[in-house]
Design a protein around this motif. Structure first.
Motif, PDB file in Angstrom:
ATOM      1  N   GLY A 179      -2.829  -0.780  -8.501  1.00 45.70           N
ATOM      2  CA  GLY A 179      -3.514   0.493  -8.530  1.00 45.70           C
ATOM      3  C   GLY A 179      -2.668   1.576  -9.085  1.00 45.70           C
ATOM      4  O   GLY A 179      -1.538   1.550  -9.215  1.00 45.70           O
ATOM      5  N   ALA A 203     -11.562  -0.969  -5.023  1.00 42.14           N
ATOM      6  CA  ALA A 203     -10.199  -1.443  -5.286  1.00 42.14           C
ATOM      7  C   ALA A 203      -9.713  -2.351  -4.164  1.00 42.14           C
ATOM      8  O   ALA A 203      -9.088  -3.386  -4.420  1.00 42.14           O
ATOM      9  CB  ALA A 203      -9.252  -0.266  -5.466  1.00 42.14           C
ATOM     10  N   LEU A 204     -10.013  -1.994  -2.924  1.00 42.41           N
ATOM     11  CA  LEU A 204      -9.610  -2.821  -1.784  1.00 42.41           C
ATOM     12  C   LEU A 204     -10.313  -4.174  -1.829  1.00 42.41           C
ATOM     13  O   LEU A 204      -9.686  -5.214  -1.655  1.00 42.41           O
ATOM     14  CB  LEU A 204      -9.917  -2.103  -0.465  1.00 42.41           C
ATOM     15  N   VAL A 215       0.873  -1.172   0.000  1.00 40.85           N
ATOM     16  CA  VAL A 215       0.000   0.000   0.000  1.00 40.85           C
ATOM     17  C   VAL A 215       0.910   1.222   0.000  1.00 40.85           C
ATOM     18  O   VAL A 215       1.798   1.333   0.842  1.00 40.85           O
ATOM     19  CB  VAL A 215      -0.915   0.009   1.247  1.00 40.85           C
ATOM     20  N   TYR A 254      -7.140   4.850  -1.464  1.00 39.20           N
ATOM     21  CA  TYR A 254      -7.727   3.701  -2.139  1.00 39.20           C
ATOM     22  C   TYR A 254      -9.248   3.837  -2.158  1.00 39.20           C
ATOM     23  O   TYR A 254      -9.831   4.511  -1.317  1.00 39.20           O
ATOM     24  CB  TYR A 254      -7.321   2.403  -1.448  1.00 39.20           C
ATOM     25  N   LYS A 313      -2.767   4.712  -2.310  1.00 38.69           N
ATOM     26  CA  LYS A 313      -3.481   5.590  -1.388  1.00 38.69           C
ATOM     27  C   LYS A 313      -3.732   6.899  -2.126  1.00 38.69           C
ATOM     28  O   LYS A 313      -2.829   7.373  -2.822  1.00 38.69           O
ATOM     29  CB  LYS A 313      -2.644   5.891  -0.149  1.00 38.69           C
ATOM     30  N   LEU A 343      -1.522  -1.282  -3.990  1.00 38.19           N
ATOM     31  CA  LEU A 343      -2.798  -0.595  -3.825  1.00 38.19           C
ATOM     32  C   LEU A 343      -2.450   0.849  -3.497  1.00 38.19           C
ATOM     33  O   LEU A 343      -1.743   1.115  -2.531  1.00 38.19           O
ATOM     34  CB  LEU A 343      -3.611  -1.218  -2.682  1.00 38.19           C
TER      35      LEU A 343
END
Length: 155
Positions: free
Chosen positions: A155, A140-141, A113, A136, A134, A132
């Protein structure tokens, strides 16, 4: 997850109840789109960690644990390995790469992340791992958690 109810049907007037069938859905027969049972969040910002935890629990994940440091995360993994992990790349005065390496050895899927995208500077051995970004989105999570066996969405 919460559904409004006709106030006349609810003497307390709260008008909300938990839809257990949404939370307790059985795993699919082919193993796709199944959420993990136990997620480890490695995040040093308590507000972000709490947001992750609340969101993931809202998806129906049974257990979410949070660690704010490498040492704490490695101890949690040694005590009970998670099914999946979210690793904030930049922790206070340290990076989460040692945790990623340990999870890799144990074949536990994880996602980095980060707010830095591809420019985060991952070590070569971890450069192909999913990220992923931020901030997020909930979608997406959820996708990252559901697609974990085949590799999470970047992402």
């Amino acid at each position: 997850m919460w559904k409004p109810v006709d106030a006349s049907a609810n003497a307390s007037g709260l008008g909300l109840f938990l839809l257990l069938d949404e939370i307790m859905k059985p795993a699919s027969a082919n193993g796709t789109a199944v959420l993990p049972n136990d997620v480890l969040i490695v995040e040093d910002d308590p507000i972000i960690a709490l947001d992750f935890e609340d969101t993931i629990l809202g998806f129906g994940v049974k257990t979410v644990r949070t660690a704010g440091s490498i040492a704490e995360a490695l101890k949690m993994i040694a005590d009970r390995a998670p099914d999946f992990a979210l690793l904030d790349v930049g922790l206070v005065r340290e990076r989460s790469f040692a945790i990623a390496e340990r999870l890799d050895v144990l074949k536990i899927p994880f996602v980095f992340v980060t707010g830095y995208g591809r420019d985060v500077g991952l070590p070569a051995a971890l450069a192909d791992k999913p990220r992923l970004l931020k901030p997020y989105s909930t979608d997406a999570l959820r996708a990252v958690l559901k697609r974990r066996p085949a590799g999470a969405a970047e992402g």
